[in-house]
Every structure is written in C-alpha cells, then in structure tokens.
Scaffold this motif. Sequence first.
Motif, PDB file in Angstrom:
ATOM      1  N   MET A   1      31.524  23.753  74.033  1.00 27.75           N
ATOM      2  CA  MET A   1      31.715  22.741  73.016  1.00 27.75           C
ATOM      3  C   MET A   1      31.581  21.385  73.647  1.00 27.75           C
ATOM      4  O   MET A   1      31.517  21.260  74.845  1.00 27.75           O
ATOM      5  CB  MET A   1      33.057  22.924  72.327  1.00 27.75           C
ATOM      6  N   VAL A 417      30.125  22.472  69.281  1.00 26.38           N
ATOM      7  CA  VAL A 417      29.789  23.510  70.248  1.00 26.38           C
ATOM      8  C   VAL A 417      28.541  23.121  71.016  1.00 26.38           C
ATOM      9  O   VAL A 417      27.735  22.312  70.577  1.00 26.38           O
ATOM     10  CB  VAL A 417      29.564  24.871  69.558  1.00 26.38           C
ATOM     11  N   ASP A 421      28.933  28.587  73.953  1.00 26.65           N
ATOM     12  CA  ASP A 421      30.300  28.612  73.444  1.00 26.65           C
ATOM     13  C   ASP A 421      30.615  29.870  72.642  1.00 26.65           C
ATOM     14  O   ASP A 421      31.619  30.538  72.877  1.00 26.65           O
ATOM     15  CB  ASP A 421      30.563  27.390  72.561  1.00 26.65           C
TER      16      ASP A 421
END
Length: 468
Positions: A1, A417, A421
């Motif tokens: 992220m 993100v 992720d």
Amino acid sequence: MRTRPKLMLVSLLALAALLASGCAERVPGAAHQSTTLVVEHVQRGTTSLVPADFVQGSDGGEIDTLAATVLTEVRAYWQREYPAVFGEPWHELEGGFVSVDTADESTPPPPCTQSAPDVEGNAYYCPAEDVIVWDRAALLPVLTERYGAGAVMLVLAHEVGHAVQARSGVTGRSGRADPRLYPTIVLESMADCYAGAFLRWVVDGSSGHLRLAEDELDAALRALITFRDPVGTDDSEQGAHGDAFDRVSAFQDGYQAGAGPCSRITAENRTFTQRAFTSAGDLERGGNLPLEDLLAAMTDDLDAYFTGIVTTAGTEWSPPEIGKVPEEPRCTPGGQGGVAYCPEAKAVRVRTEGMLGEVHAGIGDYAAGMLLASRYALGAWQAAGNPLTGREAQRGALCLAGAYTGSLLRPERDFTVSPGDLGEAVQLLLIYDYPARDVNGGSLATGFDRISAFRAGVTAGAGGCGFG
C-alpha cells in the motif's frame, strides 16, 4: 500500500517462465528421482492409477502414472463439459502428451523447444503442435512432495485449459482472436478458472480415478501462488500470469461457478490487482514500511474508513483505541494472535514482537496490516449489533477487512495499495487463521474459506458484508 509519497508492500518472489508458444511455469527445487514415498502419498488421493501408455517419452514410472491418471480425468471432464459450454464435441489433442526427463542429458528436445533443459521445472501447452509437455524430473515430483497430488491436478488441468482456449477460438494456430480482449493475463486467468472447475469436479466425487478432500485445496493453492509474477509486473505485459490474488481469485471463480463463466472472461469484464511500480522510490524501498510506521499510517486511515461505513449503516461509534502491549494480548477468552480486539474496552491491543513482526518480515507489510484491519473490522461488526463469536463473526471480520482493502484500490485515495499488497493478504490467509478469529479464538478452518470471505469484501465492498 502507499501514502503520498508512495508506500509499497512487496510479496515474496517465485520463479515463473512463459514459453513463446504457450504457458510454462517453473518450480524452485532440485531435479531428483521419484520415490516410493511419492507414490504412497499420491495413492492416498486416488482410487486407482492409469498406466502412462499414452504418454510419449514416459518411463512408465510413478510420476508419469500420476500424470496419466490426472490427464485421463481432465479429458473425461472436458468430454462432458465442453459440449455443454461451447455446443460442440471435445477434440483430443493432436500432439498428445509428452513427458521429459530433464535430468538425462541425452533426452531429445521436446516439441516447441530447442533442448530438454528448456523445459526444466516447467509444464506447458504448445498450440502450434497441440501438445502438452512436462518435466517429470524437476516439476511433478517437487509439486507432489511439497503440495500433494492436488497440485499436479491443478497444473495439468491449467495446461489443458489452454487447449480448451485453442478449441474455442480464443487462441489457436493463427494467433489470438482478439488481443485486446485476451491479453496474456486474461488467458492465464481463464486457465486458472478452468482448473478450479475441474478440481471442484474431483472434490465432489465425480472423478473415476481421483479423490481430493476440501481441506487439501489449501496445499494446491499454495502451489498455485508459487507461480505468481514478480512484484511490479504490469498486468499488460506479455507473459503476465497475475499476482497471488489474481490467480487464486480465478481459481475460486471456477471452483464455485464452473467452466461456463470461465469461458466468458475477457479484459472488459475482469479486473486485476497486479500492477507495476509507479516510481523509482517505490522500487528502491522494496515496498515495505517499517512496522511502526505502517501501524501509525494505517491507524488513521482505518479510523476514517470504519467510521464512515458504521455511520452510513446508521450507527454511531468511536474508533477503537490502539494500545501496545509487551505480551500477546489476551483481553478475551480466546487468543487472537499479535493483534486483538477487546470488546469490553472497545480497544485494539498490539504486540509488535513475535508473530506480527514475523509476518511483516516474512510476507510483507500488508500482511501485518491485514491483522490490524481485521481487528478494526470486529469493532465495526460489534458497533452494528452483530455477534462477536461464531462463523458469522469470523466471516464478517474478513469481509470487512476485504472491503477496507478494496477501498485502497481507488487511485484517488491518499492511502492506496501498491504492487504485491493483495497477494500478501492471500499468502497470510493461506498460512494463518488469525485474521478470521472471533473474540473467543474460533476461526474459519481453511485458507480457501478465509480467502473467499476476504474476496467478498474486496469485490462488493462493505455492502457485500451487510453494511450500508
């Protein structure tokens, strides 16, 4: 992220390769002879084995016997399903099936390659010769010993899925029907989806020679995500297969809905989470914030997100207080791991050492972030008047954590993100049950179910979890 500037969370890497003529995957591991132990393991998942008489280049041994058994059942599946899905009869592969011993230097080049070493650790479908090829020395034995017979079923069913594409007009000897609709990542997702449909057929007991229990699917999925693309691969790249979230999602879609929906996957109706790095800084950082920085950044964002969905649902609440503790938090009768939601205090307790730190270092920072998000989700679940124990709470925690994660896919968010992720979340859910634990420590038993609940939130948002 990522925040602004970008924060990247990076998954562990695995080797993968794509032959120009089809799909090929490489499994890390040394070439070795198959063993009696392998066959005993395989026999637990089968009712009987089929001789490898129809496999070209076979030594007639244990591994090729397993492959022949799997392929016999995959063909039986498509003899039934292909007419139902496409309205035409199934046609067997003209080039058949080829087993390659890459440990033998005298092995001649298999179809569509220059030499036997080109196939080491791989299996592929070659549309030019309508043939499926695999390495019996360094692929199938490794899959069987590490992940069980279900992994071999998945890999070979995936390759036959490419043959289905050739027969249905998606691909073929003349090339793709429409590269815009069918980039490589779509073709791979479709094949993963077909593999999921086949494994469901086996799990349901429809196969004549194979057996696979539902609780063995997790091992097969761990094998599948071994073949994910390196973090930072763009989904438009030639040869892209998808990240762990993309690949498991396609498999689950086939498992849950059958081959029909798989056949309709295109770039217009399929969303992928795999993405490229967007800055040199992201790449240089490798995507991982230090754990303390991650927790600080996520806390503010979780406060805002869950306050929003709880308020939208017509309930007022105050975000849970975050407190660090020196030992594993035990504010309820059951252990919740390194991060726990305490319902009486309406607080989240965090221990940064131990399991949380290991997850952060071993999988990636969003794996650690998922543990925190799932405990916030329990607080939101409680605020909406839902029970905090039982399957409903376990699925609710994961679904809301998925809804939060899905919100991070929106590019307008300040906190979003980055490559890897969602794959880290999938890896976490296959290994640990902590994100699904209720306040008494009960949890969803399989990684397959945990990922399914998480995906429901990612794709449908909080409304799919009963909010809003």
